[in-house]
Design an enzyme around this catalytic site. Sequence first.
Site, PDB file in Angstrom:
ATOM      1  N   SER A 137     -24.045  -1.561 -53.706  1.00  0.00           N
ATOM      2  CA  SER A 137     -24.484  -2.658 -54.350  1.00  0.00           C
ATOM      3  C   SER A 137     -23.736  -2.384 -55.924  1.00  0.00           C
ATOM      4  CB  SER A 137     -26.061  -2.627 -54.618  1.00  0.00           C
ATOM      5  OG  SER A 137     -26.470  -3.396 -55.618  1.00  0.00           O
ATOM      6  N   TYR A 150     -34.096   2.365 -55.289  1.00  0.00           N
ATOM      7  CA  TYR A 150     -32.830   1.537 -54.706  1.00  0.00           C
ATOM      8  C   TYR A 150     -31.466   1.988 -55.415  1.00  0.00           C
ATOM      9  CZ  TYR A 150     -30.441  -2.317 -52.999  1.00  0.00           C
ATOM     10  OH  TYR A 150     -29.132  -2.949 -52.378  1.00  0.00           O
TER      11      TYR A 150
HETATM   12  N1  NAP Z   1     -28.908  -9.422 -50.960  1.00  0.00           N
HETATM   13  C1  NAP Z   1     -28.461  -8.703 -52.144  1.00  0.00           C
HETATM   14  O1  NAP Z   1     -28.625  -9.368 -53.234  1.00  0.00           O
HETATM   15  C2  NAP Z   1     -27.766  -7.578 -51.979  1.00  0.00           C
HETATM   16  C3  NAP Z   1     -27.164  -7.132 -53.063  1.00  0.00           C
HETATM   17  C4  NAP Z   1     -26.526  -5.838 -53.037  1.00  0.00           C
HETATM   18  C5  NAP Z   1     -26.417  -5.184 -52.006  1.00  0.00           C
HETATM   19  N2  NAP Z   1     -27.340  -5.757 -50.813  1.00  0.00           N
HETATM   20  C6  NAP Z   1     -27.094  -4.654 -49.533  1.00  0.00           C
HETATM   21  O2  NAP Z   1     -26.600  -5.562 -48.665  1.00  0.00           O
HETATM   22  C7  NAP Z   1     -27.153  -4.867 -47.438  1.00  0.00           C
HETATM   23  C8  NAP Z   1     -27.438  -5.785 -46.515  1.00  0.00           C
HETATM   24  O3  NAP Z   1     -28.457  -6.650 -47.021  1.00  0.00           O
HETATM   25  P1  NAP Z   1     -28.893  -8.238 -46.914  1.00  0.00           P
HETATM   26  O4  NAP Z   1     -28.937  -8.497 -48.328  1.00  0.00           O
HETATM   27  O5  NAP Z   1     -28.013  -8.756 -45.987  1.00  0.00           O
HETATM   28  O6  NAP Z   1     -30.407  -8.084 -46.288  1.00  0.00           O
HETATM   29  P2  NAP Z   1     -31.195  -8.708 -45.299  1.00  0.00           P
HETATM   30  O7  NAP Z   1     -30.878  -9.917 -44.878  1.00  0.00           O
HETATM   31  O8  NAP Z   1     -32.881  -8.084 -45.446  1.00  0.00           O
HETATM   32  O9  NAP Z   1     -30.719  -7.751 -44.134  1.00  0.00           O
HETATM   33  C9  NAP Z   1     -30.997  -6.310 -43.920  1.00  0.00           C
HETATM   34  C10 NAP Z   1     -30.688  -5.711 -42.406  1.00  0.00           C
HETATM   35  O10 NAP Z   1     -30.942  -4.322 -42.494  1.00  0.00           O
HETATM   36  C11 NAP Z   1     -31.973  -4.410 -41.131  1.00  0.00           C
HETATM   37  N3  NAP Z   1     -32.796  -3.165 -41.134  1.00  0.00           N
HETATM   38  C12 NAP Z   1     -33.713  -3.031 -42.044  1.00  0.00           C
HETATM   39  N4  NAP Z   1     -34.461  -1.999 -41.837  1.00  0.00           N
HETATM   40  C13 NAP Z   1     -33.694  -1.385 -40.621  1.00  0.00           C
HETATM   41  C14 NAP Z   1     -34.139  -0.046 -39.733  1.00  0.00           C
HETATM   42  N5  NAP Z   1     -34.856   0.637 -40.148  1.00  0.00           N
HETATM   43  N6  NAP Z   1     -33.115   0.231 -38.787  1.00  0.00           N
HETATM   44  C15 NAP Z   1     -32.355  -0.730 -38.368  1.00  0.00           C
HETATM   45  N7  NAP Z   1     -31.894  -2.024 -39.168  1.00  0.00           N
HETATM   46  C16 NAP Z   1     -32.668  -2.182 -40.317  1.00  0.00           C
HETATM   47  C17 NAP Z   1     -32.530  -5.579 -40.930  1.00  0.00           C
HETATM   48  O11 NAP Z   1     -32.752  -5.925 -39.622  1.00  0.00           O
HETATM   49  P3  NAP Z   1     -34.281  -5.517 -38.865  1.00  0.00           P
HETATM   50  O12 NAP Z   1     -35.347  -6.151 -39.612  1.00  0.00           O
HETATM   51  O13 NAP Z   1     -33.960  -6.534 -37.601  1.00  0.00           O
HETATM   52  O14 NAP Z   1     -34.145  -4.329 -38.382  1.00  0.00           O
HETATM   53  C18 NAP Z   1     -31.492  -6.490 -41.434  1.00  0.00           C
HETATM   54  O15 NAP Z   1     -30.495  -7.187 -40.452  1.00  0.00           O
HETATM   55  C19 NAP Z   1     -28.239  -3.781 -47.704  1.00  0.00           C
HETATM   56  O16 NAP Z   1     -27.655  -2.494 -47.437  1.00  0.00           O
HETATM   57  C20 NAP Z   1     -28.397  -4.095 -49.185  1.00  0.00           C
HETATM   58  O17 NAP Z   1     -29.143  -3.330 -49.889  1.00  0.00           O
HETATM   59  C21 NAP Z   1     -27.675  -6.743 -50.791  1.00  0.00           C
END
Ligand code: NAP
Length: 257
Positions: A137, A150
């Site tokens: 991130s 985080y």
């Molecule tokens: N959205 C933002 O603003 C942002 C910014 C910078 C970085 N990121 C990073 O991008 C990545 C993806 O996030 P996103 O924004 O796409 O959020 P998201 O829609 O909440 O996706 C998170 C994914 O992680 C999975 N997950 C969570 N806990 C898990 C576990 N214990 N075992 C296996 N899978 C698990 C969830 O699936 P299940 O619940 O089905 O397991 C979901 O598919 C993350 O690493 C996040 O930190 C996001």
Amino acid sequence: MAAEAQYPFRSALVTGASSGIGEAMVELLAAAGVPTLAVARREDRLGALADRCPGVEVLAADLTSPEGLAAAAERAADADLVVNNAGFGTSGRFERLDADRLQREIALNVAALTRLSHAAVSAMVPRGRGYLLNVSSVVSFQPAPGLAVYAATKAFVTSLGESLHEEARGTGVHVTTLCPGLTRTEFISVSNSSGYQEHYPEVAWLTAEQVAAAGLRDVARGRALSVPGVLYKTMAAATGVLPRRVARRLSGLVQRT
Ligand SMILES: NC(=O)c1ccc[n+]([C@@H]2O[C@H](COP(=O)([O-])OP(=O)(O)OC[C@H]3O[C@@H](n4cnc5c(N)ncnc54)[C@H](OP(=O)(O)O)[C@@H]3O)[C@@H](O)[C@H]2O)c1
């Protein structure tokens, strides 16, 4: 309509594939004809993804459990591209947050990502090819009061990825760290950051598709870091030139407003 991307990957494994950035990556890979294993906990969401995307197989696994992590690590050893995307955050003052939740956050964002990176790279180096894309991130570039644990987990991810990128030089293995800014996904509600929706202007928001496309493009090109969007590229560059003390204070002010 935009032409489908062409990727060099022979196969892929994507964690966190049931929503957001991971789901968008699986869709792009499937559209490009890359056989892909989609990993997450929510089996129904994975099933729906596999139904609409040809060539997608699913693995329902909790990466914070020893069994789930071992099952994913076994499959990571066979994949040409491994994307460590699963992750979550917890917004709020450190002393008010649930300690068990923070432990799970570290288990997923740091421990599971490290284990799967190790499984991938130790199989890729002898093969003389492979691609590892770890999702970090922009908060990894400076401390983030209000998202302290985080940001610390993501600082680990960026540091690990940059080191592995250099270690892998000349081996045929490419390691890229993807550093998105604010992206409209379920992350915002999962991390208890729903207030961000009104707080940040439209221009600050990326779509999951934009982030997924940038990450896949940059790992295919062998880039060390991928920062999607002009705004966040500029911010990342500014963080590098600002004294650490100033970057920390600014970050604290942004989180408090
Ligand atoms: N959205 C933002 O603003 C942002 C910014 C910078 C970085 N990121 C990073 O991008 C990545 C993806 O996030 P996103 O924004 O796409 O959020 P998201 O829609 O909440 O996706 C998170 C994914 O992680 C999975 N997950 C969570 N806990 C898990 C576990 N214990 N075992 C296996 N899978 C698990 C969830 O699936 P299940 O619940 O089905 O397991 C979901 O598919 C993350 O690493 C996040 O930190 C996001």
